[in-house]
Design an enzyme around this catalytic site. Structure first.
Site, mmCIF file in Angstrom:
data_model
loop_
_atom_site.group_PDB
_atom_site.id
_atom_site.type_symbol
_atom_site.label_atom_id
_atom_site.label_comp_id
_atom_site.label_asym_id
_atom_site.label_seq_id
_atom_site.Cartn_x
_atom_site.Cartn_y
_atom_site.Cartn_z
ATOM 1 N N TYR A 102 -28.426 35.591 -4.298
ATOM 2 C CA TYR A 102 -29.473 35.601 -3.399
ATOM 3 C C TYR A 102 -30.203 36.768 -3.760
ATOM 4 O O TYR A 102 -31.532 36.597 -4.077
ATOM 5 C CB TYR A 102 -29.121 35.332 -2.184
ATOM 6 C CG TYR A 102 -30.398 35.549 -1.216
ATOM 7 C CD1 TYR A 102 -31.309 34.632 -0.669
ATOM 8 C CD2 TYR A 102 -30.657 36.720 -0.644
ATOM 9 C CE1 TYR A 102 -32.385 34.642 -0.164
ATOM 10 C CE2 TYR A 102 -31.748 37.064 0.259
ATOM 11 C CZ TYR A 102 -32.513 35.944 0.411
ATOM 12 O OH TYR A 102 -33.837 36.053 1.295
ATOM 13 N N SER B 56 -38.419 39.439 -0.867
ATOM 14 C CA SER B 56 -37.388 39.638 0.027
ATOM 15 C C SER B 56 -37.225 41.347 0.020
ATOM 16 O O SER B 56 -37.041 41.974 -1.364
ATOM 17 C CB SER B 56 -36.126 39.085 -0.053
ATOM 18 O OG SER B 56 -35.014 39.660 0.840
#
Length: 260
Positions: A150, A137
């Site tokens: 995360y 990401s």
């Protein structure tokens, strides 16, 4: 000979879009997801549209040793492409979020992904060919207050992918880390509605375009793939400001949008 691709988190979003691209290129598919209804729908849709075999496995990737279960159930079938796409987000301060959910995230993003990669990699090396696509990401490039685990888990996936890509030079096996920014998928339904992932629309990407970008990068053997000019710039922000400031910028964005 027909080749086989294994895709986790394949029943929707980027996993589904990548499955379509693989099916279009003639791969037989092994789709893995926790949502059985979506899995069956994906299988039906793909088999209607493409001349390929689609197998499905309903698996909770947050459970220990699930990678071994997967390999046992597919009888250690040769995997030519592995797409580690499964994942989810969690919003909130680390002191106040639930450890059970965080533990599940760490298992899905890190332990299961790493273990499955290791199990599949042996056969790829022996055959002298194979491609692995790990879903990292844009979050991997800086710390992320209010989504700390995360962001940290995605940083692990990026670092891990880059390291083993280097180790595998000359083997015929390539590893690609796809690092998209906000993308319009079911991710937004899982993360708290308070997160800025659900508030910022100017840089929200189309999942089919992100998948196509990542798939093309994987086929070329590119190690890191960052779709979008804005995302490419944001991934380099640490070159222009201190890590402390970059961390605070992320915090400010999250704080600004949490009550919108």
């Amino acid at each position: 000979m027909t080749k086989t691709a294994l895709i986790t988190g394949a029943a929707s979003g980027l996993g589904y879009e990548l499955s379509l691209l693989l099916a279009n290129d003639g791969y037989n598919l092994i789709l893995i997801d926790i949502n059985n209804d979506n899995l069956q729908n994906a299988k039906t849709d793909i088999e209607k549209s493409f001349n390929c075999q689609v197998s499905v496995l309903k698996k909770d990737l947050s459970k220990p040793n699930v990678a071994i279960e997967i390999m046992d159930e597919i009888n250690d079938a040769p995997i030519d492409v592995l797409v580690n796409n499964a994942g989810f987000g969690l919003f909130g301060t680390f002191a106040n979020t639930e450890w059970e959910r965080e533990s599940e995230m760490l298992h899905v993003h890190i332990l299961t992904t790493t273990h499955l990669t290791k199990l599949v990699l042996d056969g790829m090396i022996k055959r002298g060919s194979g491609k692995i696509l790990n879903m990292s990401s844009l979050a991997a490039f800086q710390p992320g207050p209010l989504m700390s685990i995360y962001y940290a888990s995605k940083a692990y996936l990026l670092s891990f992918s880059e390291a083993i890509a280097n180790e595998l030079k000359g083997t015929g096996v390539t590893v690609t880390a796809l690092c998209p920014g906000p993308t319009k998928t079911e991710f937004q339904k899982v993360v708290s509605n308070n997160t800025s992932e659900n508030k910022i629309s100017f840089n929200m990407a189309c999942p089919s375009k992100v998948a196509q970008y990542g798939y093309s990068a994987m086929k070329k053997g590119k190690t890191v793939a960052i779709p979008g000019i804005v995302n490419k710039f944001l991934s380099t922000i640490h070159r222009f400001v201190s890590r402390r400031m970059a961390t605070q910028i992320v915090r400010n964005i999250q704080e600004k949008n949490r009550d919108v």
